[in-house]
Design a protein around this motif. Structure first.
Motif, PDB file in Angstrom:
ATOM      1  N   LYS A  34       0.830  -1.209   0.000  1.00 53.39           N
ATOM      2  CA  LYS A  34       0.000   0.000   0.000  1.00 53.39           C
ATOM      3  C   LYS A  34       0.863   1.256   0.000  1.00 53.39           C
ATOM      4  O   LYS A  34       0.524   2.252  -0.659  1.00 53.39           O
ATOM      5  CB  LYS A  34      -0.952   0.008   1.197  1.00 53.39           C
ATOM      6  CG  LYS A  34      -1.888   1.220   1.191  1.00 53.39           C
ATOM      7  CD  LYS A  34      -3.029   1.086   2.156  1.00 53.39           C
ATOM      8  CE  LYS A  34      -3.911   2.333   2.161  1.00 53.39           C
ATOM      9  NZ  LYS A  34      -4.508   2.613   0.822  1.00 53.39           N
ATOM     10  N   MET A  35       1.988   1.226   0.703  1.00 48.54           N
ATOM     11  CA  MET A  35       2.891   2.375   0.679  1.00 48.54           C
ATOM     12  C   MET A  35       3.390   2.648  -0.732  1.00 48.54           C
ATOM     13  O   MET A  35       3.414   3.796  -1.193  1.00 48.54           O
ATOM     14  CB  MET A  35       4.074   2.128   1.619  1.00 48.54           C
ATOM     15  CG  MET A  35       3.751   2.226   3.088  1.00 48.54           C
ATOM     16  SD  MET A  35       5.207   1.969   4.165  1.00 48.54           S
ATOM     17  CE  MET A  35       6.186   3.442   3.775  1.00 48.54           C
ATOM     18  N   LEU A  36       3.784   1.589  -1.434  1.00 51.75           N
ATOM     19  CA  LEU A  36       4.260   1.753  -2.809  1.00 51.75           C
ATOM     20  C   LEU A  36       3.144   2.262  -3.711  1.00 51.75           C
ATOM     21  O   LEU A  36       3.366   3.122  -4.577  1.00 51.75           O
ATOM     22  CB  LEU A  36       4.806   0.427  -3.334  1.00 51.75           C
ATOM     23  CG  LEU A  36       6.034  -0.138  -2.601  1.00 51.75           C
ATOM     24  CD1 LEU A  36       6.432  -1.482  -3.203  1.00 51.75           C
ATOM     25  CD2 LEU A  36       7.204   0.837  -2.648  1.00 51.75           C
ATOM     26  N   ALA A  37       1.944   1.723  -3.504  1.00 46.02           N
ATOM     27  CA  ALA A  37       0.805   2.159  -4.312  1.00 46.02           C
ATOM     28  C   ALA A  37       0.500   3.629  -4.075  1.00 46.02           C
ATOM     29  O   ALA A  37       0.293   4.399  -5.018  1.00 46.02           O
ATOM     30  CB  ALA A  37      -0.417   1.298  -3.998  1.00 46.02           C
ATOM     31  N   VAL A  43       1.012  -1.252  -8.789  1.00 52.86           N
ATOM     32  CA  VAL A  43       1.058  -2.514  -8.056  1.00 52.86           C
ATOM     33  C   VAL A  43      -0.003  -3.446  -8.630  1.00 52.86           C
ATOM     34  O   VAL A  43      -1.076  -3.008  -9.035  1.00 52.86           O
ATOM     35  CB  VAL A  43       0.851  -2.311  -6.541  1.00 52.86           C
ATOM     36  CG1 VAL A  43       1.905  -1.373  -5.975  1.00 52.86           C
ATOM     37  CG2 VAL A  43      -0.537  -1.791  -6.237  1.00 52.86           C
ATOM     38  N   ILE A  44       0.328  -4.719  -8.663  1.00 52.34           N
ATOM     39  CA  ILE A  44      -0.538  -5.698  -9.317  1.00 52.34           C
ATOM     40  C   ILE A  44      -1.200  -6.590  -8.278  1.00 52.34           C
ATOM     41  O   ILE A  44      -0.538  -7.189  -7.434  1.00 52.34           O
ATOM     42  CB  ILE A  44       0.259  -6.561 -10.314  1.00 52.34           C
ATOM     43  CG1 ILE A  44       0.985  -5.676 -11.325  1.00 52.34           C
ATOM     44  CG2 ILE A  44      -0.659  -7.544 -11.034  1.00 52.34           C
ATOM     45  CD1 ILE A  44       0.078  -4.790 -12.162  1.00 52.34           C
ATOM     46  N   ASN A 185       6.073   9.433  -4.327  1.00 51.99           N
ATOM     47  CA  ASN A 185       5.580  10.497  -3.454  1.00 51.99           C
ATOM     48  C   ASN A 185       5.737  10.063  -2.001  1.00 51.99           C
ATOM     49  O   ASN A 185       4.921   9.309  -1.469  1.00 51.99           O
ATOM     50  CB  ASN A 185       4.105  10.783  -3.781  1.00 51.99           C
ATOM     51  CG  ASN A 185       3.562  11.979  -3.022  1.00 51.99           C
ATOM     52  OD1 ASN A 185       3.927  12.224  -1.877  1.00 51.99           O
ATOM     53  ND2 ASN A 185       2.675  12.721  -3.654  1.00 51.99           N
ATOM     54  N   GLN A 186       6.788  10.544  -1.355  1.00 50.55           N
ATOM     55  CA  GLN A 186       7.085  10.091   0.000  1.00 50.55           C
ATOM     56  C   GLN A 186       6.045  10.541   1.015  1.00 50.55           C
ATOM     57  O   GLN A 186       5.748   9.813   1.967  1.00 50.55           O
ATOM     58  CB  GLN A 186       8.472  10.562   0.429  1.00 50.55           C
ATOM     59  CG  GLN A 186       9.602   9.892  -0.335  1.00 50.55           C
ATOM     60  CD  GLN A 186      10.965  10.207   0.256  1.00 50.55           C
ATOM     61  OE1 GLN A 186      11.192  10.063   1.452  1.00 50.55           O
ATOM     62  NE2 GLN A 186      11.879  10.655  -0.596  1.00 50.55           N
ATOM     63  N   SER A 187       5.492  11.727   0.839  1.00 52.86           N
ATOM     64  CA  SER A 187       4.485  12.189   1.798  1.00 52.86           C
ATOM     65  C   SER A 187       3.256  11.295   1.774  1.00 52.86           C
ATOM     66  O   SER A 187       2.656  11.009   2.820  1.00 52.86           O
ATOM     67  CB  SER A 187       4.099  13.645   1.511  1.00 52.86           C
ATOM     68  OG  SER A 187       3.504  13.772   0.229  1.00 52.86           O
TER      69      SER A 187
END
Length: 205
Positions: A34-37, A43-44, A185-187
């Motif tokens: 979820k963080m990557l998404a 994400v797949i 987007n790190q935030s």
């Protein structure tokens, strides 16, 4: 198979690595997906396993990824530049003709056991082996898979500690972005770790 949160406009090239999120059960792999998404990475997931009380933000699983041991990996042809969750026991079956960046989640073993037991209880199931036996299996698996990963020439691995990520997400989030070398987007990523969902803690001195 569906693609979620595809914020990147450019098409991934065939030489871009496949991003794999892995780890033991209940180690924080769903949270990392979820963080990557949220950061904007495609994400797949097939969304077969829906969000529930144990994972309110979703599991981000892909059922076909469980068939790697049987040699089903044609689906990887479409995965360059995207992220997929693969359980750690199946990492050795990833074909060697692809390049991978692997984010391997680690977590206190007692917390993983407590979380796993609670999830089984919610499903009306009981563990097949004792906590001691399961913890021993965890340790043996990690002792084998971690050195194996760092020896693979087609795999670049970053070990991320769930407990540290929950305590101080900022530095580790930056480390993840630098590891992937992508304009995430790190935030937005930092909005995901939620202490309200950190429900199986081990008290430390």
């Amino acid at each position: 198979m569906s693609q979620l949160f595809s914020a990147f406009t450019k098409k991934a090239s065939a030489n871009e690595p496949i991003i794999v999120v892995s780890g033991l059960p209940r180690s924080g792999t769903s949270m990392m997906m979820k963080m990557l998404a949220e950061g904007g990475l495609p994400v797949i997931t097939d969304e077969i396993r829906r969000a529930d009380d144990d994972n309110p933000n979703g599991y981000f699983e892909l059922e076909v990824a469980r068939q790697l041991k049987e040699g089903n990996f044609m689906w990887l042809k479409e995965m360059n530049g995207k992220a997929v969750k693969v359980i750690s026991a199946l990492l050795e079956y990833l074909p060697k003709d692809y390049q991978y960046k692997i984010i391997f989640m680690e977590r206190d073993s007692k917390e993983m056991l407590a979380s796993q037991k609670k999830m089984l209880d919610h499903r009306g199931q009981t563990p097949k082996i004792s906590d001691e036996e399961m913890e021993q299996q965890f340790r043996q698996h990690l002792a084998a898979i971690k050195p194996w990963l760092v020896r693979q020439p087609n795999m670049d691995v970053l070990f991320v500690n769930y407990n540290e990520l929950m305590a101080q997400p900022g530095p580790l989030c930056e480390q993840i972005v630098n590891f992937l070398k992508l304009p995430l987007n790190q935030s937005q990523m930092l909005s995901v770790p939620d202490n309200r969902l950190y429900r199986n803690r081990v008290e430390r001195d």
